[in-house]
Motif scaffolding. Structure first.
Motif, mmCIF file in Angstrom:
data_model
loop_
_atom_site.group_PDB
_atom_site.id
_atom_site.type_symbol
_atom_site.label_atom_id
_atom_site.label_comp_id
_atom_site.label_asym_id
_atom_site.label_seq_id
_atom_site.Cartn_x
_atom_site.Cartn_y
_atom_site.Cartn_z
ATOM 1 N N UNK A 377 0.843 -1.196 0.000
ATOM 2 C CA UNK A 377 0.000 0.000 0.000
ATOM 3 C C UNK A 377 0.879 1.246 0.000
ATOM 4 N N UNK A 378 0.708 2.079 -1.012
ATOM 5 C CA UNK A 378 1.440 3.336 -1.126
ATOM 6 C C UNK A 378 0.466 4.478 -0.830
ATOM 7 N N UNK A 379 0.754 5.243 0.233
ATOM 8 C CA UNK A 379 -0.110 6.363 0.619
ATOM 9 C C UNK A 379 0.739 7.620 0.756
ATOM 10 N N UNK A 380 0.178 8.764 0.357
ATOM 11 C CA UNK A 380 0.911 10.028 0.497
ATOM 12 C C UNK A 380 -0.004 11.083 1.110
ATOM 13 N N UNK A 429 -5.316 -1.037 -7.225
ATOM 14 C CA UNK A 429 -6.477 -0.190 -6.996
ATOM 15 C C UNK A 429 -6.000 1.142 -6.431
ATOM 16 N N UNK A 430 -6.861 2.154 -6.556
ATOM 17 C CA UNK A 430 -6.508 3.464 -6.005
ATOM 18 C C UNK A 430 -7.734 4.102 -5.364
ATOM 19 N N UNK A 431 -7.459 4.976 -4.418
ATOM 20 C CA UNK A 431 -8.507 5.724 -3.719
ATOM 21 C C UNK A 431 -7.861 6.920 -3.048
ATOM 22 N N UNK A 432 -8.664 7.714 -2.388
ATOM 23 C CA UNK A 432 -8.188 8.844 -1.581
ATOM 24 C C UNK A 432 -8.589 8.619 -0.125
ATOM 25 N N UNK A 433 -7.759 9.098 0.777
ATOM 26 C CA UNK A 433 -8.151 9.002 2.186
ATOM 27 C C UNK A 433 -7.039 8.528 3.078
ATOM 28 N N UNK A 434 -7.405 7.874 4.203
ATOM 29 C CA UNK A 434 -6.410 7.408 5.182
ATOM 30 C C UNK A 434 -5.406 6.484 4.509
ATOM 31 N N UNK A 435 -4.181 6.365 5.070
ATOM 32 C CA UNK A 435 -3.783 6.883 6.396
ATOM 33 C C UNK A 435 -3.228 8.312 6.414
ATOM 34 N N UNK A 436 -2.844 8.871 5.255
ATOM 35 C CA UNK A 436 -2.231 10.198 5.256
ATOM 36 C C UNK A 436 -3.141 11.246 4.625
ATOM 37 N N UNK A 437 -4.305 10.856 4.185
ATOM 38 C CA UNK A 437 -5.263 11.805 3.651
ATOM 39 C C UNK A 437 -5.129 12.108 2.181
ATOM 40 N N UNK A 441 -2.643 3.947 -3.194
ATOM 41 C CA UNK A 441 -2.577 2.963 -4.280
ATOM 42 C C UNK A 441 -2.187 1.623 -3.670
ATOM 43 N N UNK A 442 -3.023 0.598 -3.927
ATOM 44 C CA UNK A 442 -2.831 -0.723 -3.333
ATOM 45 C C UNK A 442 -2.487 -1.723 -4.415
#
Length: 449
Positions: A377-380, A429-437, A441-442
């Motif tokens: 999971x890549x979150x920014x 898959x991609x979405x917006x939100x947690x953990x960093x707001x 991208x998963x």
């Protein structure tokens, strides 16, 4: 032989329908004729049996007048001599003496009545039976000429009715086939008239819910999908041309500057370095397009080998943090996968470039294992994907900023991510939100055995 078989489906179906109907009709009429003939024979035998029963009862009471009054009957003594004969056949015999002596029970036979004058004997149906224990034999007869005429009339009627019925059924079948296949003719003409320039043109709807209506709906849906694919390919060509035009124009300008400043080594060097940067950009764009083309054709080469996805993410995070000027945090236990290390590095690099290009300052990489799959999971903390792009972010040349610049990306990063992950039998898959707001991208890959 092939020339005798019509090429039209309607004509072939009509021919098969006519042949099948003719065969069934001929069989049915033949069975009907046989049944009617059998019924006539049964009626004759029933009539003979009824007359025989009445005459036997009269003979047993010594009433021979009933025999004389019957249309065609004869009573014989035990030696075959006629004892009583119907008035209509006097002086003639129905059975010869040797035939009389062979009668031991009720016997139906076909015979003939000799003519009074030279001519043709009359065919008759005979019923012979003993009368009591005296040895006498009673024979009753019925001419078969009327029965034969009735059978002939039946045959003539059926022979005339059969071709009429076959022609009528063939004509009805032809009309039904024309009505049933008329929508197919309409669809054929419309499909032949549609060209690539008529991308918005569709086949006419066929009313109902039969096979042809479903075929028309399926073909219309196929045309819609082809239209969407055609529009995408056309947009891809347009975008690729736009992306290639800018670095080529810059490259040409830099070469022109270098040629104009051939006496100024510093200016030439600066122009060549700028041209080199554009060549690198062109090479990278060409490689990306080639990768996407191979993935689309199913020929993307993936060299699989054991890789610790967590360890790879940690090592790449150190390098990418310096290159992309973004803080990358990694979490997770060792997670082995069978994958191409270089391709996975390309995935991580594109994800980092996507976050950095969106203005994120921090990215978090979390690797977990679940049910035979490894999940990255890549979150920014960037602004995330615009809502309008959530469904199309993985398409080629899609960027959040519509403006194009010489230093901006080509909008292929996430397309390449999906292509590489798909080549590894994984999903993204991609979405917006947690953990960093921001954007999340998963990536899911099959775990190593």
């Amino acid at each position: 032989m092939r020339r005798l078989i019509p090429t039209s489906l309607r004509a072939r179906l009509a021919l098969l329908f006519g042949i099948g109907t003719s065969a069934v009709l001929l069989l049915a009429l033949s069975l009907l004729y046989v049944a009617l003939d059998h019924q006539l024979d049964a009626a004759v035998d029933q009539d003979l049996a009824a007359r025989s029963d009445d005459l036997v009862a009269s003979v047993r009471t010594h009433d021979l007048g009933a025999v004389h009054g019957d249309p065609m009957a004869q009573l014989y003594a035990a030696d075959g001599t006629p004892v009583a004969t119907s008035a209509a056949i006097r002086d003639r015999v129905l059975l010869a003496p040797e035939q009389v002596r062979t009668v031991h029970g009720r016997t139906f036979t076909d015979g003939s009545l000799p003519p009074r004058e030279p001519g043709t004997p009359m065919p008759v149906r005979l019923l012979s039976r003993p009368v009591g224990g005296t040895g006498q034999v009673l024979t009753v007869a019925l001419p078969l000429s009327a029965i034969d005429r009735a059978g002939t009339r039946q045959f003539v009627v059926l022979a005339v009715a059969t071709p009429v019925l076959i022609i009528a059924l063939a004509a009805l079948g032809w009309r039904l086939l024309r009505a049933a296949l008329r929508p197919v003719d309409v669809l054929t003409r419309e499909a032949a008239a549609i060209s690539s320039l008529d991308s918005d043109r569709r086949l006419p709807a066929v009313p109902g819910d039969d096979e042809i209506a479903r075929l028309a709906a399926t073909l219309s849906g196929m045309l819609s999908r082809l239209s969407v694919a055609f529009d995408r390919e056309r947009a891809f060509v347009d975008d690729a041309s736009h992306e290639l035009r800018t670095p080529i124009a810059v490259l040409r300008g830099e070469i022109d500057l270098a040629l104009a400043a051939v006496d100024d080594p510093a200016e030439v060097r600066e122009s060549l370095l700028a041209a080199q940067g554009q060549v690198v950009r062109l090479g990278r764009l060409a490689e990306d397009l080639l990768l996407l083309a191979r993935e689309r054709a199913g020929t993307l080469v993936v060299l699989r080998g054991p890789v610790d996805l967590t360890g790879l993410a940690q090592s790449e995070a150190t390098i990418l943090s310096k290159i992309k000027n973004i803080t990358i945090e990694t979490y997770g236990d060792p997670a082995p996968v069978e994958a191409d290390t270089d391709r996975l590095r390309q995935v991580l690099g594109n994800l980092a470039a996507n976050s950095a290009g969106a203005g994120a300052t921090t990215a978090r990489v979390t690797v977990t294992t679940d049910r035979g799959h490894v999940q990255l999971q890549w979150a920014d903390d960037g602004p995330g994907f615009p809502p309008a792009l959530l469904e199309s972010a993985f398409e080629r040349f899609v960027r959040g900023d519509a403006a194009r610049s010489a230093t901006g990306g080509a909008g292929l990063g996430l397309s390449i991510v999906r292509a590489i992950v798909t080549g590894h039998d994984g999903t993204v898959e991609l979405r917006n939100g947690p953990p960093l707001g921001g954007a999340v991208i998963t990536v899911r890959l099959p775990a190593a055995p």
